[in-house]
Motif scaffolding. Sequence first.
Motif, PDB file in Angstrom:
ATOM      1  N   GLY B  30      31.799  37.215  46.529  1.00 32.88           N
ATOM      2  CA  GLY B  30      32.578  38.055  45.612  1.00 32.88           C
ATOM      3  C   GLY B  30      33.972  37.504  45.370  1.00 32.88           C
ATOM      4  O   GLY B  30      34.744  38.048  44.583  1.00 32.88           O
ATOM      5  N   GLN B  32      36.471  37.685  47.343  1.00 32.58           N
ATOM      6  CA  GLN B  32      37.554  38.546  47.847  1.00 32.58           C
ATOM      7  C   GLN B  32      38.392  37.883  48.943  1.00 32.58           C
ATOM      8  O   GLN B  32      39.545  38.264  49.165  1.00 32.58           O
ATOM      9  N   ASP B 100      39.227  48.793  50.510  1.00 38.91           N
ATOM     10  CA  ASP B 100      39.403  49.846  49.517  1.00 38.91           C
ATOM     11  C   ASP B 100      38.250  49.758  48.522  1.00 38.91           C
ATOM     12  O   ASP B 100      37.462  48.815  48.573  1.00 38.91           O
ATOM     13  N   PRO B 101      38.132  50.745  47.623  1.00 42.48           N
ATOM     14  CA  PRO B 101      36.962  50.770  46.728  1.00 42.48           C
ATOM     15  C   PRO B 101      36.776  49.484  45.920  1.00 42.48           C
ATOM     16  O   PRO B 101      35.643  49.045  45.708  1.00 42.48           O
ATOM     17  N   GLN B 102      37.859  48.890  45.471  1.00 41.75           N
ATOM     18  CA  GLN B 102      37.744  47.694  44.633  1.00 41.75           C
ATOM     19  C   GLN B 102      37.273  46.494  45.450  1.00 41.75           C
ATOM     20  O   GLN B 102      36.484  45.676  44.967  1.00 41.75           O
ATOM     21  N   VAL B 103      37.739  46.379  46.676  1.00 46.49           N
ATOM     22  CA  VAL B 103      37.248  45.322  47.571  1.00 46.49           C
ATOM     23  C   VAL B 103      35.769  45.560  47.883  1.00 46.49           C
ATOM     24  O   VAL B 103      34.956  44.632  47.903  1.00 46.49           O
ATOM     25  N   ASN B 105      33.605  46.964  45.990  1.00 46.26           N
ATOM     26  CA  ASN B 105      32.785  46.676  44.814  1.00 46.26           C
ATOM     27  C   ASN B 105      32.489  45.187  44.642  1.00 46.26           C
ATOM     28  O   ASN B 105      31.557  44.824  43.943  1.00 46.26           O
ATOM     29  N   ARG B 106      33.302  44.321  45.232  1.00 47.16           N
ATOM     30  CA  ARG B 106      33.111  42.875  45.062  1.00 47.16           C
ATOM     31  C   ARG B 106      32.723  42.168  46.358  1.00 47.16           C
ATOM     32  O   ARG B 106      31.977  41.199  46.338  1.00 47.16           O
TER      33      ARG B 106
END
Lengths: 157, 265
Positions: B30, B32, B100-103, B105-106
């Motif tokens: 992802g 990240q 967090d949610p964005q991390v 998601n990827r």
Amino acid sequence: MAISVSMTVNGKTVSGDVEARTLLVQFLREQLQLTGTHVGCDTSQCGACVVHIDGESVKSCTVLAAQVNGTSVTTIEGLANNGTLHPMQEAFREHHGLQCGFCTPGMVMSAIDLVKTHPKPDEHTIREWLEGNICRCTGYHNIVKAIKAGAEKMSAA
Amino acid sequence: MYNFEYNRPASLDDALKALSSGEEVKLMAGGQTLIPTLKQRLAQPSKVVDLSGIAELKGITVEGNAVVIGAMTTHATVAASAEVKAKIPALANLAHGIGDPQVRNRGTLGGSISNNDPAADYPAALMALGATVHTNKRQLAAEDFFAGMFTTALEEDEILTKVSFPVPEKAAYAKFAQPASRYALVGVFVAKTSGGVRVAVTGAGEDGVFRVSDFEAALSKNFAASALDGITVPADGLNTDIHGAADYRAHLIGVMAKRAVQAAG
Ligand SMILES: Cc1cc2nc3c(=O)[nH]c(=O)nc-3n(C[C@H](O)[C@H](O)[C@H](O)COP(=O)(O)OP(=O)(O)OC[C@H]3O[C@@H](n4cnc5c(N)ncnc54)[C@H](O)[C@@H]3O)c2cc1C
Ligand code: FES
Ligand code: FES
């Protein structure tokens, strides 16, 4: 070596040449002139750069433009409909969910992603969800109120 | 960030070919961790191979008494999975508590364990559940896969494909999160399995994730938080950094282990 990318941004098909290292946020701001998506930290911490890729919120400073080739991207500019604010934007305005406004685009984009799975989020859920969105001004209180109200409006719409 | 060549193969075979091209290749899940690393110029690959186009690396299945999760499955997918919640709820909780949610998601399971950050959450789950790591060429027990801070047994031309998690009788993960990043200052995963109790600690060890045999022995006799009273973990070999000293982490290991046992019920 340039890479050609093509994607849907805010409902329109766009294409362009990018370098492999071009970040999605650079493509949006510098090539498409969509400067509503902000860069606060550039280190994946602050959430000012949050946009949606195929409906999921992501930090566009930590995604390459090349990675989203063929996807559908939504930015803060894509929310209002013919001059009418999106219910979440309207709720931020109404509940004074912003001061300087720098974090706001990311807050709104995160909030809308939350409502997908939590149509009526409680305060705790909202605060937990905002883990990746930092605000230096408001103290979060009115942001949380705005998101609660915005979620209710979205579910009612 | 220095520039590189980008490629997104559609099959594992093509990805393996790109890996063995003789260039300085980095795999990307992802991104990240990889993208921040490239920004800081801590890695300067000439080619990045994006694994997101390879369908066989994604997804969650239940096979016999195990939950099998593809390397490219995101933390958000694991956290929301009905199969994972039903079979190993502790694992869904762990995934829900990452970053967090964005991390979420990827970020992916494969990226997280290949990176083997000493403060990452997943390594504790793999060790405590006795998971098996599958690559394109072999299978490794979690114990043999993790090889110290930011180091794994993966070879240069090897791609992690999936992880198989045996379903425990019960399990729980308790994390004391570093307040800014949400990485584990100390995270303890406790699992009661047919082969006994296993306790794995992340965030604390200088060499990354490790098991605590004294806790395991005590909990195998009596699976209750009180069974850990009076058993301490030595501070030797634990991290000291701006977030906490080794003796503080040693203390937290006991506290978080008890909380995990209580949560497991
Ligand atoms: C703000 C922030 C907060 C975070 N908080 C936490 C937290 O609380 N807990 C936690 O555990 N983690 C945390 N993380 C890390 C996160 O969990 C990511 O999963 C992790 O960074 C790996 O990212 P990725 O999956 O995108 O892999 P990438 O960044 O794409 O890759 C990571 C490394 O793994 C290698 N790799 C990837 N896939 C494979 C494969 N299939 N085979 C072989 N090698 C592979 C890559 O070459 C690279 O070296 C956080 C990250 C950020 C940015
Ligand atoms: S600019 Fe992307 S997270 Fe801060
Ligand atoms: S309103 Fe200023 S940073 Fe949030």
